[in-house]
Enzyme design. Sequence first.
Site, PDB file in Angstrom:
ATOM      1  N   ARG A 236       0.856  -1.190   0.000  1.00 52.93           N
ATOM      2  CA  ARG A 236       0.000   0.000   0.000  1.00 52.93           C
ATOM      3  C   ARG A 236       0.892   1.241   0.000  1.00 52.93           C
ATOM      4  O   ARG A 236       1.940   1.269   0.667  1.00 52.93           O
ATOM      5  CB  ARG A 236      -0.894   0.033   1.248  1.00 52.93           C
ATOM      6  CG  ARG A 236      -2.087  -0.915   1.217  1.00 52.93           C
ATOM      7  CD  ARG A 236      -3.134  -0.514   0.178  1.00 52.93           C
ATOM      8  NE  ARG A 236      -4.295  -1.374   0.185  1.00 52.93           N
ATOM      9  CZ  ARG A 236      -4.450  -2.469  -0.576  1.00 52.93           C
ATOM     10  NH1 ARG A 236      -3.500  -2.825  -1.428  1.00 52.93           N
ATOM     11  NH2 ARG A 236      -5.550  -3.194  -0.505  1.00 52.93           N
ATOM     12  N   GLU A 265      -3.914   7.317  -4.945  1.00 53.64           N
ATOM     13  CA  GLU A 265      -4.102   6.619  -6.209  1.00 53.64           C
ATOM     14  C   GLU A 265      -5.395   7.129  -6.840  1.00 53.64           C
ATOM     15  O   GLU A 265      -6.396   7.181  -6.124  1.00 53.64           O
ATOM     16  CB  GLU A 265      -4.197   5.110  -5.993  1.00 53.64           C
ATOM     17  CG  GLU A 265      -2.875   4.518  -5.586  1.00 53.64           C
ATOM     18  CD  GLU A 265      -2.932   3.005  -5.378  1.00 53.64           C
ATOM     19  OE1 GLU A 265      -3.964   2.389  -5.690  1.00 53.64           O
ATOM     20  OE2 GLU A 265      -1.945   2.448  -4.896  1.00 53.64           O
ATOM     21  N   HIS A 284      -1.145   0.160  -9.729  1.00 53.72           N
ATOM     22  CA  HIS A 284      -1.791  -0.829  -8.843  1.00 53.72           C
ATOM     23  C   HIS A 284      -2.322  -2.029  -9.657  1.00 53.72           C
ATOM     24  O   HIS A 284      -3.528  -2.288  -9.690  1.00 53.72           O
ATOM     25  CB  HIS A 284      -2.914  -0.186  -8.018  1.00 53.72           C
ATOM     26  CG  HIS A 284      -3.181  -0.940  -6.736  1.00 53.72           C
ATOM     27  ND1 HIS A 284      -3.562  -0.331  -5.563  1.00 53.72           N
ATOM     28  CD2 HIS A 284      -3.111  -2.272  -6.454  1.00 53.72           C
ATOM     29  CE1 HIS A 284      -3.731  -1.247  -4.624  1.00 53.72           C
ATOM     30  NE2 HIS A 284      -3.462  -2.434  -5.140  1.00 53.72           N
TER      31      HIS A 284
END
Length: 327
Positions: A236, A265, A284
Site C-alpha cells: 500500500r 491513487e 496498482h
Amino acid sequence: MAERPRVFVSRTLPAPQAVERLREATALDVWSSPRPPTVDELRERVAGCEGVLTMLTEAVDARLLDACPKLRAVANMAVGYDNIDVTAASERGVLVTNTPGVLTETTADMAFALLLAAARRLAEGEAAVRGGAWGPWDPAWLLGHDVSGATLGIVGPGRIGGAVARRARGFGMRVLYRGHQPVDGFPGERVSLAELLGRSDFVSVHVPLTPETTHMFNAATFAQMQPHAVFVNTARGGIVDQVALREALVAGRIAAAALDVTDPEPLPPDDPLLSAPHLLVAPHLGSATRATRRRMAELATDNLLAALAGERPEHLVNPEAWERRRR
Ligand code: DGY
C-alpha cells in the site's frame, strides 16, 4: 417467499458467474460507471442495503455505516481492507470480509516483475528507444544491478512475502525477512528491520497498511539502506513517506524504487514523486490478471452470500462482529 436482501456492488465485476449468483440470491444493484462512486453516491446506493461488495477505492467509514442501518456485511474484493473502518463495523455488528489467498502468486509475480525491471532499468531503456535516445551499443550505458546472487529483504513474511521469497530462491538470491514472529518454513533468515535494511540489495514490502506501518519507510529507514539498494512496494502506498522516497532517490541514498502502489491513487501526473530519478511506477496492477480478478470476485461473492444467509463467512476479518450478531 422471503424478501431477497438488497445488495450493492460498487463496480462491474469481471466475473459473470459471480454476478449471476448475486442476481439470483439478492435484489442486486451494480454501479456501472468505470469510475468509483463518490462518497455521496455510495451512501445513497448503500442506504437501504443489507450487503455491499466493495473495491479498495470505497471508504467504508463510521459515517457511511451510520447512514446504512440495515447493512449486515461488507465484502471487500481485495486482501487489504484498510479502506474499511473495521472497528466501526464491528461496533455496529457489520461483518467485514476480504479475499486472501487467491491473489498471492499473481501479486508475487508483479513484485518480482518490478524488482527485475528496476534492477535492469527496463523503463529507462524503453523510454530511450521510443525517445530516439538509443545510440550505438555502449559498454557503460544503462548499467543495472545483478539479481542472481543478491540479497533480498522481505518486510512482511505473509502469504505474498513468502511467494516472493520462493521466486527469489529460484533466482539464486539470499533471502532475509523481518516479521514479528519466526515463520515456519519461510525460505529465508529472520533478522531485525535494521539488519535487513543494512544487508539487503533489494527490499520488498508486504505488510498491510495500519497505523503502525504508515510511513514505516521514511527518511530514517531509507538512510539505513545500501546506496545500491532497490526498493519495491506492492503493498500500500501509505506505507511509504513519498517525500522521503523522492529525497532518497534524488540524493542517491538508494539506487532505485519500483512501486505498484502510491498515495494517493491515482497519482497525479504532476506529483513531485514522479520527477525522481530511477523510479518506476505501475498503476496498482498487482492482482490484475483475468483469472485472479475472477477468483477475487467469486470469493467476495461467496463471503457476501454466506454472511447474508446467516453463515460465518470463511474470510471474516472481524470475528467480534460475528459474536456480536449472535448475542
Ligand atoms: C489487494 O487485494 O489488497 C490488492 O491490493 C488488490 O490488487
